[in-house]
Design a protein around this motif. Structure first.
Motif, short mmCIF file in Angstrom:
data_model
loop_
_atom_site.label_atom_id
_atom_site.label_comp_id
_atom_site.label_asym_id
_atom_site.label_seq_id
_atom_site.Cartn_x
_atom_site.Cartn_y
_atom_site.Cartn_z
N UNK A 286 0.83 -1.21 0.00
CA UNK A 286 0.00 0.00 0.00
C UNK A 286 0.86 1.26 0.00
N UNK A 287 1.96 1.22 0.78
CA UNK A 287 2.79 2.42 0.91
C UNK A 287 3.40 2.86 -0.41
N UNK A 288 3.53 1.95 -1.36
CA UNK A 288 4.07 2.31 -2.66
C UNK A 288 2.96 2.48 -3.70
N UNK A 289 2.02 1.54 -3.72
CA UNK A 289 1.01 1.51 -4.78
C UNK A 289 0.10 2.73 -4.74
N UNK A 290 -0.39 3.11 -3.55
CA UNK A 290 -1.36 4.21 -3.47
C UNK A 290 -0.77 5.56 -3.87
N UNK A 291 0.32 6.03 -3.26
CA UNK A 291 0.84 7.34 -3.65
C UNK A 291 1.34 7.39 -5.09
N UNK A 292 2.06 6.34 -5.52
CA UNK A 292 2.60 6.34 -6.89
C UNK A 292 1.47 6.28 -7.91
N UNK A 293 0.52 5.36 -7.69
CA UNK A 293 -0.58 5.21 -8.63
C UNK A 293 -1.45 6.45 -8.70
N UNK A 294 -1.75 7.05 -7.53
CA UNK A 294 -2.61 8.23 -7.50
C UNK A 294 -1.95 9.42 -8.18
N UNK A 295 -0.68 9.67 -7.89
CA UNK A 295 -0.01 10.83 -8.45
C UNK A 295 0.24 10.68 -9.95
N UNK A 296 0.59 9.48 -10.39
CA UNK A 296 0.74 9.26 -11.83
C UNK A 296 -0.60 9.46 -12.53
N UNK A 297 -1.66 8.97 -11.90
CA UNK A 297 -2.99 9.16 -12.47
C UNK A 297 -3.35 10.63 -12.58
N UNK A 298 -3.05 11.41 -11.53
CA UNK A 298 -3.37 12.84 -11.56
C UNK A 298 -2.57 13.58 -12.63
N UNK A 299 -1.29 13.28 -12.74
CA UNK A 299 -0.47 13.93 -13.77
C UNK A 299 -0.96 13.59 -15.16
N UNK A 300 -1.35 12.32 -15.36
CA UNK A 300 -1.88 11.90 -16.66
C UNK A 300 -3.15 12.67 -16.99
N UNK A 301 -4.04 12.78 -16.01
CA UNK A 301 -5.30 13.48 -16.25
C UNK A 301 -5.08 14.96 -16.49
N UNK A 302 -4.17 15.58 -15.75
CA UNK A 302 -3.91 17.01 -15.93
C UNK A 302 -3.34 17.28 -17.31
N UNK A 303 -2.37 16.47 -17.74
CA UNK A 303 -1.80 16.65 -19.08
C UNK A 303 -2.88 16.43 -20.15
N UNK A 304 -3.67 15.38 -19.96
CA UNK A 304 -4.74 15.11 -20.91
C UNK A 304 -5.78 16.22 -20.95
N UNK A 305 -6.08 16.80 -19.77
CA UNK A 305 -7.05 17.89 -19.71
C UNK A 305 -6.57 19.11 -20.49
#
Length: 423
Positions: free
Chosen positions: A190-209
């Motif tokens: 959890x300590x790796x998957x949640x922060x890494x997955x969430x932040x990569x997801x946010x950056x992807x969405x922001x760039x796509x937006x």
């Protein structure tokens, strides 16, 4: 949640609103990641609320989250059906909507691993279609580019008030990313998957937006863009290139499928979590003996999403989903402030620490409140109706269910081991 690139945001579009909402979502992501890394239990924000704020707050977070995800799922199905039937206006979108929800329900029924693996690949394909559209416009060469921002947009015709009104649909680019906390119990680390997955997801969405706004605003006139059900596809049509049109047709359908698929998973996790705590019948907490899915919750929620989808009222569905999400974000910020008072830094081991506390919580409350104000300007009746519904549901919980609950079930095992909180 890449479906936000393909529809919804354009009903009231403003680039400043997108930036503001991205800041809010960064704060939400940091807060939920810290709490979810400690409270490793299915239910996401509901599991957090029951231990940090108590039964009534937990009930509301659960109810609001379920409606947020089921409404979003219904909106995805409606857009998918509309675009599939767009070549022939006489073709009804309902068969596609029904088959989509049935198929995705079946996929979720067969287990979380297959659900999330499918989402990864179809979301990647949808994101590739956005980049393909951007590249097809020759945006890097002003002399050859099809994009004419200055000719097709009106700037800010409603001034700052228009930016406030746009915030609710700026959320559509990111809506649902907080659902990653729902899968904390599924992660090996959890300590790796949640922060890494969430932040990569946010950056992807922001760039796509940013890319989406740039392309659509430069290819489609403002009055047409504001009423489009599928703005990226209309932007592809504006290029006049058959290959681009075909790619964006497929990309829009895939994005809708990915979003609806994730929403079914999130809603069923929330529903089953409440059943485990006896607020709902324990029948819904059962896991499939072979697939390990919350199969009864998944099947039970199907008719609800179908009911919303049958209305075909896309802007109303989106509005109620966004309204529900904003309430969850404000409650999440309050939870984070309370959580740090209960367990200050240094008292328990955290897999992730949200920086600059309490700034993310305060910024989230402020921006969510601004978005609610903007929503009230155009959808005030909807907001009042939603508020009344949640108030009546809370009254039912207080009168009929709260007295029957064992207070001990509202403390998660992961928090019990840390002992008595300080506040």
């Amino acid at each position: 949640m890449l479906v936000g690139e393909f529809m919804g945001w354009n009903f009231t579009g403003a680039l400043m609103a997108i930036w503001a909402m991205s800041v809010m979502y960064i704060g939400v992501a940091m807060m939920t990641t810290e709490m979810a890394s400690i409270i490793e239990e299915p239910g996401g924000q509901y599991a957090m609320a029951k231990s940090i704020l108590g039964p009534l707050a937990a009930f509301n977070v659960w109810l609001i989250s379920v409606f947020e995800y089921t409404m979003l799922e219904a909106a995805d199905a409606v857009v998918g059906g509309d675009i599939v039937s767009s070549p022939n206006p006489e073709l009804s979108p309902m068969p596609f909507i029904i088959l989509t929800l049935l198929l995705l329900t079946l996929i979720n029924y067969r287990g979380i691993y297959g659900t999330l693996t499918l989402n990864f690949f179809i979301t990647a394909a949808a994101f590739a279609s956005v980049m393909f559209l951007l590249g097809s416009t020759d945006f890097f060469d002003p002399s050859r580019s099809l994009i004419k921002l200055g000719e097709l947009t009106d700037g800010l015709p409603y001034g700052l008030l228009g930016v406030f009104a746009a915030m609710q649909f700026g959320i559509w680019f990111f809506l649902g990313i907080e659902g990653t906390a729902m899968a904390s119990s599924e992660c090996r680390k959890v300590e790796r998957a949640l922060p890494v997955g969430t932040m990569i997801g946010l950056l992807t969405l922001l760039f796509g937006a940013m890319a989406t706004w740039f392309v659509c605003s430069g290819l489609v006139e403002a009055h047409k863009l504001g009423g489009s059900v599928y703005p990226l596809y209309d932007a592809a049509v504006a290029t006049g290139k058959p290959l681009v049109i075909a790619v964006l047709f497929a990309g829009t359908v895939l994005a809708c499928l990915a979003s609806a698929n994730g929403c079914i998973s999130d809603a069923s996790h929330a529903w089953s979590a409440l059943a485990k705590d006896t607020i709902m019948p324990a029948y819904f907490a059962a896991e499939h003996p072979r697939f390990g899915s919350y199969y009864r919750s998944i099947v039970f929620l199907l008719p609800i999403s179908l009911m919303f989808a049958f209305t075909g009222m896309l802007d109303q569905i989106i509005t109620f989903s966004i309204f529900s999400a904003l309430l969850v974000y404000i409650i999440t910020a309050v939870m984070m402030i309370r959580f740090r008072k209960m367990y200050p830094l240094g008292t328990i081991k955290r897999a992730y620490i949200s920086p600059l506390h309490p700034v993310p919580a305060l910024v989230t409350i402020a921006l969510a409140s601004c978005a609610l104000f903007g929503m009230f300007l155009t959808y005030g009746v909807n907001m009042l109706s939603g508020t009344l519904f949640y108030a009546l549901a809370s009254l039912w919980f207080i009168k009929r269910r709260r007295s029957r609950l064992d207070p001990g079930i509202f403390v998660t095992p992961s928090l019990k081991k840390w002992g008595k909180p300080r506040a």
